[in-house]
Design an enzyme around this catalytic site. Structure first.
Site, PDB file in Angstrom:
ATOM      1  CB  SER A   1       2.547  -2.979  -0.758  1.00  0.00           C
ATOM      2  OG  SER A   1       1.874  -1.765  -0.468  1.00  0.00           O
TER       3      SER A   1
ATOM      4  CE1 TYR B   1       6.827  -0.699   1.557  1.00  0.00           C
ATOM      5  CE2 TYR B   1       4.671  -0.125   0.688  1.00  0.00           C
ATOM      6  CZ  TYR B   1       5.470  -0.932   1.461  1.00  0.00           C
ATOM      7  OH  TYR B   1       4.923  -1.997   2.136  1.00  0.00           O
TER       8      TYR B   1
END
Length: 243
Positions: free
Chosen positions: A138, A152
Site C-alpha cells: 500500500s 492498516y
C-alpha cells in the site's frame, strides 16, 4: 509466461481480478481465491478460459491459517505446479486509534500479515527455480496522509520486511520476492467517483486515481523473465502519492 501457473489471492474483483486477467493474457494458467462472491470469481474464470488458458477458483479466507496455506497447495495440485504467488487478498479497517477493537486488530493482522506469511511459506515449498512471490502492499507504507490509518498502515508495512527477508531466504533457490505499493485505485471498494475520491486524487502528483490494470502491468513484469534479477524490491505504482 506460457506454461507457467499462478495463484492470485483475492482474485475475484478489483486489483486481484485485473492481475489474474493480465497474467492469463501473458500465457499463464491461473487459480484465484475469493471469500464470498462466487459469481464474481466464476466471471473472472470465464474470462480467463475465453483466452484459452486454464482457470480455477476456490473459496478461501486469507485470515484463516488453514485456508492461507491450503489455497497454495490446492492451486499447485490442481494446476500441476506453482510458479507465481500473488499475495493480493487484504483487509482494510480505518478509524481513530482509540476506537479500534481487538477483534479488528486481530482480523487485519490475520489477513494482511499472517495470511501472507503462511501463503508465502507454503509457496516456497512448492516452487522451483524461477519462482516468484509478489505481494500487494500500500502507498500508506510510505506516506500516511492523515489520521485513521494506524492499523492498516502497520499491517501493510510489515509486508515490506517480509518481502526483503523472503528475498534473502529464497534467493539461493532463484525464487524472487517483491512488493508493489498501489496508490488510490479505482475499484468497487474505493471508486474514483466516490465521496472520498477528490482528496485522495489530490494527494497524488498526477492528480488522479490509478486503474487496476496499471497495477496488473507491474505485477506482470515482475512475474516475467525480464525481472529475474529483481528481488527484495519495492515498486510504487501510486501516481506520485509518495513523491
Amino acid at each position: 509466461m506460457n506454461g507457467k501457473t499462478v495463484l492470485v489471492t483475492g482474485g475475484s474483483r478489483g486489483i486481484g481480478a485485473a492481475i489474474a486477467l493480465r497474467l492469463a493474457e501473458a500465457g499463464a494458467d491461473v487459480a484465484i481465491t475469493y471469500t464470498s462472491d462466487e459469481a464474481a470469481a466464476q466471471a473472472v474464470v470465464g474470462k480467463i478460459q475465453a483466452l484459452g488458458r486454464r482457470a480455477v477458483a476456490t473459496r478461501a479466507d486469507a485470515g484463516g491459517a488453514g485456508d492461507a496455506a491450503g489455497a497454495v497447495d490446492w492451486a499447485a495440485d490442481t494446476l500441476g505446479r506453482l510458479d507465481v504467488l500473488v499475495n493480493n487478498a487484504g483487509a482494510g479497517v480505518l478509524g481513530p486509534l482509540e476506537d479500534l477493537t481487538l477483534a479488528q486488530v486481530d482480523r487485519v493482522l490475520a489477513v494482511n500479515v499472517r495470511g501472507v506469511f503462511l501463503a508465502s511459506q507454503a509457496a516456497a515449498g512448492r516452487m522451483g527455480p524461477g519462482g516468484r512471490i509478489i505481494t500487494i502492499g500500500s502507498c500508506m507504507t510510505q506516506r500516511v496522509p492523515g489520521p485513521g490509518g494506524t492499523l492498516y498502515a502497520m499491517s501493510k508495512s510489515a509486508l515490506t520486511g517480509l518481502t526483503k527477508a523472503l528475498a534473502r531466504e529464497l534467493g539461493g533457490r532463484r525464487i524472487t520476492a517483491n512488493i508493489v505499493h498501489p496508490g488510490p485505485v479505482d475499484t468497487d471498494m474505493n471508486p474514483a467517483n466516490g465521496p472520498y475520491a477528490d482528496p485522495q486524487a489530490a494527494m497524488t502528483a498526477l492528480g488522479r486515481f490509478g486503474r487496476p490494470e496499471e497495477i496488473a502491468d507491474t505485477v506482470a513484469f515482475l512475474a516475467g523473465d525480464g525481472a529475474a534479477y529483481i528481488t527484495g524490491a519495492e515498486f510504487s505504482v501510486d501516481g506520485g502519492h509518495a513523491a
